[in-house]
Enzyme design. Sequence first.
Site, mmCIF file in Angstrom:
data_model
loop_
_atom_site.group_PDB
_atom_site.id
_atom_site.type_symbol
_atom_site.label_atom_id
_atom_site.label_comp_id
_atom_site.label_asym_id
_atom_site.label_seq_id
_atom_site.Cartn_x
_atom_site.Cartn_y
_atom_site.Cartn_z
ATOM 1 N N GLU A 55 10.709 10.951 22.755
ATOM 2 C CA GLU A 55 10.509 9.764 23.568
ATOM 3 C C GLU A 55 10.973 8.521 22.823
ATOM 4 O O GLU A 55 10.633 8.323 21.653
ATOM 5 C CB GLU A 55 9.028 9.578 23.930
ATOM 6 C CG GLU A 55 8.832 8.392 24.863
ATOM 7 C CD GLU A 55 7.399 7.892 24.952
ATOM 8 O OE1 GLU A 55 6.525 8.475 24.297
ATOM 9 O OE2 GLU A 55 7.179 6.902 25.671
ATOM 10 N N ASP A 120 2.830 2.096 8.052
ATOM 11 C CA ASP A 120 3.288 0.760 8.374
ATOM 12 C C ASP A 120 2.527 -0.206 7.474
ATOM 13 O O ASP A 120 1.309 -0.333 7.592
ATOM 14 C CB ASP A 120 2.969 0.494 9.851
ATOM 15 C CG ASP A 120 3.491 -0.849 10.318
ATOM 16 O OD1 ASP A 120 3.589 -1.022 11.544
ATOM 17 O OD2 ASP A 120 3.780 -1.720 9.487
ATOM 18 N N ILE A 121 3.231 -0.817 6.548
ATOM 19 C CA ILE A 121 2.560 -1.785 5.679
ATOM 20 C C ILE A 121 3.011 -3.171 6.084
ATOM 21 O O ILE A 121 4.210 -3.465 6.139
ATOM 22 C CB ILE A 121 2.904 -1.552 4.194
ATOM 23 C CG1 ILE A 121 2.702 -0.086 3.820
ATOM 24 C CG2 ILE A 121 2.020 -2.436 3.316
ATOM 25 C CD1 ILE A 121 3.063 0.225 2.384
ATOM 26 N N ASP A 122 2.037 -4.006 6.380
ATOM 27 C CA ASP A 122 2.288 -5.322 6.915
ATOM 28 C C ASP A 122 1.834 -6.356 5.890
ATOM 29 O O ASP A 122 0.752 -6.222 5.331
ATOM 30 C CB ASP A 122 1.449 -5.442 8.191
ATOM 31 C CG ASP A 122 1.978 -6.480 9.115
ATOM 32 O OD1 ASP A 122 2.228 -6.138 10.273
ATOM 33 O OD2 ASP A 122 2.118 -7.639 8.669
ATOM 34 N N CYS A 132 0.539 -17.626 -1.766
ATOM 35 C CA CYS A 132 1.745 -18.392 -1.443
ATOM 36 C C CYS A 132 1.979 -18.485 0.064
ATOM 37 O O CYS A 132 2.441 -19.504 0.566
ATOM 38 C CB CYS A 132 2.952 -17.761 -2.129
ATOM 39 S SG CYS A 132 3.041 -15.969 -1.890
ATOM 40 N N CYS A 139 7.655 -14.385 1.232
ATOM 41 C CA CYS A 139 8.582 -14.927 0.245
ATOM 42 C C CYS A 139 8.749 -13.901 -0.868
ATOM 43 O O CYS A 139 8.059 -12.883 -0.899
ATOM 44 C CB CYS A 139 8.064 -16.250 -0.318
ATOM 45 S SG CYS A 139 6.624 -16.055 -1.395
ATOM 46 N N CYS A 142 5.217 -12.946 -2.842
ATOM 47 C CA CYS A 142 4.229 -12.003 -2.296
ATOM 48 C C CYS A 142 4.866 -10.664 -1.917
ATOM 49 O O CYS A 142 4.173 -9.648 -1.836
ATOM 50 C CB CYS A 142 3.448 -12.599 -1.120
ATOM 51 S SG CYS A 142 4.445 -13.287 0.213
ATOM 52 N N SER A 171 10.774 -3.278 8.037
ATOM 53 C CA SER A 171 10.350 -3.146 9.429
ATOM 54 C C SER A 171 11.011 -4.162 10.340
ATOM 55 O O SER A 171 10.867 -4.107 11.547
ATOM 56 C CB SER A 171 8.834 -3.297 9.533
ATOM 57 O OG SER A 171 8.464 -4.656 9.332
ATOM 58 N N GLY A 172 11.724 -5.116 9.777
ATOM 59 C CA GLY A 172 12.407 -6.106 10.603
ATOM 60 C C GLY A 172 11.709 -7.440 10.586
ATOM 61 O O GLY A 172 12.301 -8.466 10.893
#
Lengths: 241, 493
Positions: A55, A120-122, A132, A139, A142, A171-172
């Site tokens: 899918e 998924d690491i955000d 910061c 940036c 971090c 991830s964009g």
Amino acid sequence: MADDEKMQVDGDDGIDEISPMTLGHYYQRLFPHALYYKWLNYNGKLATTEFTHREFSFTIKDGIYLRYQSFKDSDELQRELQRLSPSKIDIGAIFTAPPKHAKSLQPGVFKPVSKELVFDIDMTDYDEIRTCCQGGAICAKCWRFMTVAMHVLDRALREDFGFTQIMWAYSGRRGVHCWVCDERARKLDDAGRKAVAGYLSLVRGGAEQGKKVNLTQRSAHHPHIVRSLEIVEEYFEDVLL
Amino acid sequence: MFNQRVVKREGHQGDQAVVPEVVRRSRYPCRLTMYGDAPDVEVSIEEFETFALDRLQVLRAIEDAQLRAKGEDDMRKRISEALEKHMPSHTNRSKLLPRQLVGERRKDHVSHFILRLAFSRTEELRGWFLRYECALLKHRFQNADLAEKQELLSSAQLRLAHLSPADRDAKLGSASGFYAAQEQLFEVDFERVLDLVGRSQVVLRAGRAFVPQSEVAALLIHEFRHSLTQALAVCAKALPQMGEDERLLPLLQNLSNQTARSEYQSTGAAGAVTAESVPGLSDSFPLCMQHLHSQLARDRHLRHGGRMQLGLFLKGIGLGLQDALVFWRRAFSAMTDDQFQKGYAYNIRHNYGMEGKRADYTPYSCHRVIMSNPPGPGDHHGCPFRHFSAERLRAALHKDSLPDAEVREVADLAQAGHYQVACTRHLELRLHHRRQQTQQQPDADIRLSAVTSPNQYFDLCLGCTKPTHASATDTTTAAAILSGAPKSTTAIY
């Protein structure tokens, strides 16, 4: 990008404003159609059920979200991508039948079969400790938290779980995705994924939990923790001091 | 049917190891079983019903024990008592007559399969049955003697490979120190001990888990859960074919209705609550929903977990779809209409069964709030009694102006892991104080059965605050309180 140059990677609503014309060019000229297909098809040139029963979901103009997209071969996928020019592509699970036909099947017949194990690491997960930036801003400073996280995760997935087919991708926006594509990972059910996540988790607790890292005598000596500590120590001075 | 008096067998004094030949050759040589084969014995209708009801009593006692027990020893004691009362089972070394032993085991065996049929009907029932059958097997295994454990392990065919000391060093190296030096280790694929993996209780190397002898029970239970899950699915398909037997279906239906833990049927008719009335009602919300509601007001946003938990709860108390859209739109006051429509409106409609697969999602039970989807950084969902730190919980409890001693009582219950009992106690105390303020029956203590869902809490709280007559939607507990019980405590179960 200089250290103090901050990057605002998305608007408040998270929907990127890219013109349809730019997207059109992107899918005509830049999108790696052949490689994308080769990656998702796993074996050989002819489309297998791993591709045809997969899918896809597209987010197209005006934020419209289309689910249950599926394609019979590489050409069809390419044509549709060029026609619809989605601003976002979500890769879903592999099902028991082509998702395009889901609605015409008997209830209970259309079920997911396998799905890659994806982490998924955000950057916002680090809001409580980065000084910061906050929220959508990132940036070079971090971002180093991300580097450490990737090393810790990668080592654990390879050494402890024995996974080898691992792909890391930006991830964009403001994080990374880790795709574990080993068959053993794809076959994991909910309980399996929950267990893997539990094994890798150290920070537990929501906003109201004061102390979020709780190590007992024993857990502090778990090989994964010991190894992760070694990795962190390599970067500690540089990132935080 | 059986002569229940224990009869002494002669000539076997002090000989612990002899298993009566009769038992050994019978259908049930071992006390413990994984229920792999269906019973092929004849059972009378009376036995059918009695056996099943007795086993059900045991499973419900386990459920109750998990809610209320103060520590592992108390838990073990409660379950043992329930077993002794409803479904005793003695070891081969006991002084029972062989046919008594066999009778006990036959009951165990048959009752399991009857309940398997009765509880295969819905996913929720299957989950309930699975949870407590696993807990029962775990209890019995842990309290069995060595011989019985060996018997069960070998019959379960777990395919365990012992790890020699040389292999242990070679494969684990320094990680070997994670386990006690003399502890026997087994090497298995990590998928077979997911529970241990998730809690980092085992070392992993290249996808293999090293399970210590002491945790072999975990392996056993995992296998059992796996095979029982599949068996239940098979039963579910077979059920319709039983339609022809008119004697059994009503019995099976009755059995599965006995668990009062089915999803709480909320008394809130859609439309009973409007977007404007929500803040006023928040006083009757359980702590988890009050917290989410106040965080929503403060941040003008809530993350997904919080939106689901609070959103479905509000649906349950009677907030209709249109009012829900208004409520959330107003709450997310910092975003534009467009952002709301694109990002959030769809999900709200989805929760009301208006989109996609049109599943009408039910509000979460306490069990779900406590056990599933633990909150991460920035999250406010979950159960405060579980997910708040001790200080943070006390601070939240103090907001109600409860005296220190009472706050401590509730906080201690939460610390001990009795989250729902703590929440229920909190409700009891709040209601008691409300009573005192409005001068109704100020001396009567309030005792409620443990809250199992936030919506139930809401209904209880609202029901007990109504000063005069009980409304049609009151639960029996609220009605009993309002009917004017005398000074003594009114225990309601």
